[in-house]
Design a protein around this motif. Structure first.
Motif: not given
Lengths: 412, 412
Positions: A57, A65, A68-69, A72, A75-76, A98, A145, B43, B69, B72, B75-76, B79-80, B82, B94, B96, B98
């Protein structure tokens, strides 16, 4: 209640089935009476996928950014691990960076941990939570952030949590079953170490052993966190893997603990440099600015005001180094006759805290190499390490010869 | 500066290339002088993947972990998007849920929006940010945990932001180019509507038109947000798509705006129910507890203290409905002779605010169906809607006949 930190890397949580196997290991520790903080990486391959998207990208991406991407993925895994533990009737919940909050500097993509307040997790432990599953590798900046700690940052997250929560131990589950005297793919005699000192592990990590991230070892050393490296696929026992610990906790040890190697090194020599005060700065300043990671540096004896200066760097950085040196010469900042690059060398190191109290390690090393007809091109030493550059074609031979010479296949 | 909300669904951001195309549309609005809040979905396919993992891990999952979960994916994309805008030199970042923060109730997986404080985004707009890319579908509870708004929640996120930030309009970019008089796959004469009233859109949404989530339309109606549905693949213009707006903003309209259908309905009849006070509650209480979504209800005239009670529900819930009724009968809560299920019916509805001021819509509808030999099994009406149950085999024929009868192919 005693606390334990358990960290699972990407391959250890690469599928739902592997997450289940990791969760079972956590369950065993909970049954022993521990409150456990589990640090998880992203499922293997996920981080690379996300990084790929970011780079496609925006080649010159905004690191905020990117963070941020890329964060993730962890988190999963954290959510899935918490769910898996709940299915096993273990009271667990997930925590994103966070939410803890794990506070870091604002140096996005390579942030450093500033603080981990324990209040939030402590409150939930007091309410009966047995396992806090924390997304590794990520934190939050003062600006609110998301930050990431850089590749391998989950190891550092784990050690930092172990320090903050006074954990009895920090177990790093990975795809190897410990730290070896050398790479088992190169020497069949390689032996798994039961214990290794922080300093040794640090040298090994910076010499290319990929078991632990250097920063996590530094942190463990500073806060004296008992760090254990073990396989998530082997038997579970209290003495599995390798314990990385304080020197004083190692009762007996060989003089040399391990032999490390780094395959793709280059040796660069500036021939006949005008030797004057400040010449080292004039050479290594531009190299650093060009992003060249200089490793070893050797300066020959000066004759008639001129000297040869040799340094090593990764092969992939030779072009950059040459460009930086030629530009510095043209700008008149340094004066040399010729720049010679030898891109067919490798680095072999022996590491051991025993060197502090034992003389003759260097001469034993040089003799072992010499008796195999291996010529040494550059030597550097530190208190607990001796490194040499040799021709790359002798790499395996040198590792095996040194492993034999120091009898590393035998425990102390 | 005027503000705009633009929402892109999963197919509109399904690949990096599609994200770029969406970003270009955002750039066009920024060039016109708007500050833009972009709401993105995950996506396409990503949310299903994550949901699949959660369900495989824990069939009876903790909704808090589900939310952690599943959120997320958005969030991806945020970011992409932005990063893509930054590459086009549009100042973007971007957010999120929160980080905004978008505050919700704690009803995980189906949380409702409580508040969207505007301070954080306003401060960044004041500093020169032109586009805030917000991850849709997610928020934060009072307990500091991630919540999600349920499927289609990104539409609701978009409308809520438009209301909170006084946006001039809320554009919902999707894979269809607007709201049609009926499904173009069933009637080739289906015509795209330029405008539709909130109430009509609400009826159509709850009748099965999948263009907008019902809750987002309710919210837009309550805060009078101008809502536009348009394709992310067609031409970009100020009058593209369909504007969902207040009744007063629609100057001319047909009596009927659209014909909707719902394919998989079932008609259930309790024969000869003992008719006594409280009988409806005795029937529909157990159905509701069993999770049966009862739609239409018809009670025949009572004769000699007994009556027939008919209701409709989705075909997939027939088994559950039968079980609930039989159990209620065995428990003596209700008394009936027989339960007859007709699982081969569908529901056809005509919707239009014009019905309020025009008589004869129902009789025109019944005549059109009758002249095609279609028998009506159940009828229900609301102020702006008439729905009938008919045999499923006549579904396409009925839709076409009604579209013709009300001349929906012609604009008012």
């Amino acid at each position: 209640m005693p606390r334990l930190v358990m960290k699972f890397g990407g391959t250890s949580v690469g599928t739902l089935d592997r997450i289940r196997r990791a969760a079972k290991r956590v369950g065993v520790e909970v049954a022993k009476g521990y409150e456990v903080i589990v640090i998880v990486s992203a499922m293997s391959g996920k981080t690379n996928e996300l990084v790929g998207w970011v780079e496609e990208t925006a080649p010159l991406f905004d690191a905020r950014e990117y963070d941020a991407v890329v964060s993730s993925g962890e988190n999963v895994t954290a959510g899935l691990m918490a769910l898996t533990l709940q299915e096993m009737d273990v009271p667990a919940r997930s925590w994103q960076g966070w939410q803890v909050p794990l506070r870091t500097t604002s140096a996005h993509s390579s942030a450093r941990i500033v603080d981990i307040p324990t209040d939030n997790l402590d409150a939930k432990f007091a309410e009966g939570m047995k396992v806090a599953v924390v997304a590794g590798f990520q934190g939050i900046s003062d600006e609110g952030r998301i930050t990431t700690l850089g590749r391998g940052g989950s190891d550092t997250t784990a050690v930092a949590f172990a320090a903050a929560f006074n954990a009895e131990r920090c177990d790093i589950y990975t795809d190897v079953d410990g730290v070896y005297t050398t790479d088992p793919r190169i020497s069949s005699k390689a032996r798994k170490l039961d214990r290794i000192a922080f300093e040794e592990m640090l040298e090994l990590a910076s010499l290319g052993a990929k078991v632990l991230q250097t920063r996590s070892v530094e942190l463990a050393m500073r806060y004296n966190v008992k760090l254990r490296v073990l396989s998530s696929f082997g038997e579970q026992s209290d003495d599995a893997g390798t314990l990385v610990c304080d020197e004083e906790d190692i009762v007996e040890s060989n003089v040399v603990s391990g032999v490390a190697y780094s395959r793709d090194e280059a040796k660069m020599t500036l021939i006949s440099v005008a030797d004057q005060p400040g010449i080292a700065a004039a050479i290594f300043g531009p190299l650093s600015e060009a992003g060249v990671n200089v490793d070893m540096i050797v300066q020959n004896i000066s004759e008639e005001g001129r000297t040869d200066m040799t340094f090593s760097c990764p092969v992939s950085e030779v072009k950059r180094a040459e460009k930086a040196m030629m530009e510095a010469k043209e700008a008149g900042a340094i004066d040399f006759q010729e720049l010679v690059a030898d891109t067919d060398v490798c680095k072999i190191s022996v590491v051991g805290i025993g060197m502090r109290s034992h003389a003759g390690v260097a001469s034993k090393m040089f003799k072992a190499l010499s008796s195999e007809g291996i010529n040494i091109k550059v030597i550097t030493t530190s208190e607990i390490k001796i490194s040499v550059l040799i021709d790359r074609k002798y790499m395996e031979l040198a590792v095996q010869a040194l492993h034999d010479a120091f009898e590393l296949e035998k425990a102390a």
